[in-house]
Design a protein around this motif. Structure first.
Motif, mmCIF file in Angstrom:
data_model
loop_
_atom_site.group_PDB
_atom_site.id
_atom_site.type_symbol
_atom_site.label_atom_id
_atom_site.label_comp_id
_atom_site.label_asym_id
_atom_site.label_seq_id
_atom_site.Cartn_x
_atom_site.Cartn_y
_atom_site.Cartn_z
ATOM 1 N N THR A 4 -72.894 37.999 -29.460
ATOM 2 C CA THR A 4 -72.729 39.052 -30.466
ATOM 3 C C THR A 4 -71.301 39.115 -31.011
ATOM 4 O O THR A 4 -71.019 39.943 -31.878
ATOM 5 C CB THR A 4 -73.097 40.433 -29.884
ATOM 6 N N ILE A 8 -68.077 38.770 -33.167
ATOM 7 C CA ILE A 8 -67.794 38.581 -34.587
ATOM 8 C C ILE A 8 -66.300 38.351 -34.751
ATOM 9 O O ILE A 8 -65.479 39.052 -34.148
ATOM 10 C CB ILE A 8 -68.211 39.818 -35.408
ATOM 11 N N ASN A 21 -67.847 43.512 -39.018
ATOM 12 C CA ASN A 21 -69.185 43.326 -38.443
ATOM 13 C C ASN A 21 -69.932 42.114 -38.994
ATOM 14 O O ASN A 21 -71.102 41.912 -38.651
ATOM 15 C CB ASN A 21 -70.049 44.573 -38.684
ATOM 16 N N LYS A 24 -73.831 35.949 -39.282
ATOM 17 C CA LYS A 24 -74.084 36.849 -38.157
ATOM 18 C C LYS A 24 -73.602 38.248 -38.525
ATOM 19 O O LYS A 24 -72.510 38.402 -39.069
ATOM 20 C CB LYS A 24 -73.366 36.359 -36.901
ATOM 21 N N LYS A 80 -73.246 42.158 -36.859
ATOM 22 C CA LYS A 80 -73.291 42.980 -35.656
ATOM 23 C C LYS A 80 -73.697 44.393 -36.033
ATOM 24 O O LYS A 80 -72.978 45.088 -36.753
ATOM 25 C CB LYS A 80 -71.933 42.977 -34.949
ATOM 26 N N SER A 109 -72.123 48.043 -31.512
ATOM 27 C CA SER A 109 -71.130 47.596 -30.538
ATOM 28 C C SER A 109 -71.205 48.457 -29.294
ATOM 29 O O SER A 109 -71.320 49.686 -29.386
ATOM 30 C CB SER A 109 -69.717 47.682 -31.132
ATOM 31 N N SER A 148 -74.748 45.948 -27.065
ATOM 32 C CA SER A 148 -74.389 45.459 -28.395
ATOM 33 C C SER A 148 -75.606 44.756 -28.980
ATOM 34 O O SER A 148 -76.435 44.210 -28.244
ATOM 35 C CB SER A 148 -73.213 44.493 -28.332
ATOM 36 N N ALA A 188 -76.919 42.231 -32.443
ATOM 37 C CA ALA A 188 -76.532 41.453 -33.613
ATOM 38 C C ALA A 188 -77.719 40.659 -34.136
ATOM 39 O O ALA A 188 -78.648 40.317 -33.384
ATOM 40 C CB ALA A 188 -75.376 40.511 -33.275
#
Length: 310
Positions: free
Chosen positions: A55, A57, A105, A124, A126, A129, A137, A139
Motif C-alpha cells: 500500500t 505510495i 495518495n 496505485k 491509497k 491509511s 490501510s 489501496a
C-alpha cells in the motif's frame, strides 16, 4: 461488455467512491482535532514486496528508479544446477521501472521486462491509511501491459488462420490491497483481484477437462518481519484460482511463493530473494509460474530501488 472494460469501470468507480469516503473522514478528523488519529510509522519500506504490491505510495514530486533481476533455477530442474552455477548463468527475467508520486495518495509508474518484452503502465491509489483510530490501510492498484513481440513468437503454436490484432497483445490486472502494521516488527497484507489476457493459446487440462481462461482470479498474501529499523525478512504468496492449472500433468503450474531479505540504506532499498516464479511482472507471474520449489525450481533474485526529488 468485454471483461477489460468491466475491470476498468470497476476500478474507476471504486476510486471515485473511495475519494468521497476519504473526504468525509478527513472532515471528521479536522472537526474533532482528536489525538487518537495519530499517524503511525510507514508499514512498508518499498512499493513492492517481492512479487506483490504494497500500500506504500511515493511522496508527491518523488521519482523512484527500480532495477530487478531474477536468475535461473538454483536446483537441477530445467536450466538449473551445477552446469549453470546454480542459475547464475541464466537471466530468467530483468526489469527496470520508474515510479512517480503525484499526490500524497496517488502514484503512477512505467516498467519494461525482458520476458515477452512487456511494457507496463500502472497506477496505485491509497484509500485509507492506518492510524491509531484506523486498524488497516487500503489501496487499489491497476496495471495495463503490452508486448511488442514479433507475431511469429507471440502466436507460436497457433493455427496460421488465427486473426492477428494489436489488441491481442494487451494484458491487464487489478487488485485491492489491505494491510496492517501490528507492531514495530510485524506487518501483513492480503490482496485480491483478477488478471486478464486478451489472447491465449487455447489449451485443455486433460485430467479435468478445464480450458485455460483469459481472466484468472487470484488472492495473495505477504508480510515483513523487521529485525531492526533497516533490515527485514519479507515473503509473499499467490493462490491462483484456475481449474486449468490444477493437477495439470501435461503442463504443470505451481503457486508463486517467495522469501527474501530487505535492507534500507539511506535512499536505497536493496532486496535479495528466492522465488519459484521465473518472471518479475505480475501479468506474467500470475498465469505462467511453473517452478517447483521441491525439485529445485526456485531462482535467486534481487532488486534495488532509489528515490529522487524532481
Amino acid at each position: 461488455m468485454r471483461i477489460k472494460y468491466f475491470l476498468l469501470s470497476f476500478f474507476l468507480l471504486s476510486i471515485s467512491f473511495a475519494v468521497k469516503a476519504q473526504e468525509d473522514l478527513l472532515k471528521l478528523v479536522d472537526t474533532t482535532n482528536s489525538p487518537v488519529f495519530k499517524k503511525l510509522p510507514p508499514t512498508w519500506k518499498d512499493v513492492k514486496l517481492i512479487n506483490i504490491q504494497t500500500t506504500k505510495i511515493l511522496d508527491p514530486g518523488v521519482m523512484q528508479f527500480v532495477i530487478l533481476h531474477r536468475f535461473g533455477n538454483v536446483g537441477g530442474e530445467g536450466t538449473g544446477g551445477f552446469h549453470t552455477l546454480a542459475g547464475f548463468d541464466v537471466a530468467s527475467d530483468i526489469e527496470f521501472a520508474f515510479n512517480f508520486g503525484i499526490t500524497k495518495n496517488f502514484m503512477i509508474g512505467i516498467s519494461r521486462s525482458k520476458q515477452q518484452e512487456l511494457i507496463d503502465l500502472d497506477a496505485k491509489y491509497k484509500l485509507i491509511s492506518q492510524s491509531s483510530a484506523m486498524p488497516i490501510s487500503l489501496a487499489l492498484y491497476g496495471d495495463a501491459g503490452i508486448t511488442p513481440e514479433l507475431n511469429s513468437t507471440f502466436y507460436a503454436g497457433a493455427d496460421s488462420t488465427t486473426p492477428r490484432s494489436l489488441m491481442d497483445k494487451l494484458s491487464y490486472f487489478g487488485e485491492l490491497i489491505i494491510d496492517r502494521r501490528f507492531n514495530d516488527h510485524i506487518s501483513l497484507e492480503v490482496l485480491g483481484g483478477a488478471q486478464h489476457r486478451n489472447y491465449i493459446l487455447q489449451s485443455e487440462n486433460l485430467s479435468n477437462g478445464a480450458m485455460d481462461m483469459n481472466t484468472i482470479p487470484f488472492v495473495a498474501a505477504g508480510g515483513r518481519i523487521m529485525f531492526n529499523k533497516h533490515s527485514s525478512l519479507v515473503f509473499d504468496y499467490y493462490y491462483i484460482m484456475s481449474q486449468y492449472r490444477m493437477n495439470n500433468a501435461a503442463n504443470t503450474f505451481y503457486p508463486p511463493i517467495s522469501v527474501g531479505y530487505e535492507v534500507e540504506t539511506g535512499g536505497h532499498v536493496f532486496e535479495i530473494n528466492f522465488s519459484n516464479a521465473s518472471f518479475l511482472d505480475e501479468n506474467n507471474i500470475i498465469p505462467y509460474t511453473q517452478g517447483n520449489w521441491l525439485k529445485g525450481g526456485f531462482k535467486l533474485g534481487f532488486s534495488i530501488s532509489r528515490v529522487f526529488n524532481i
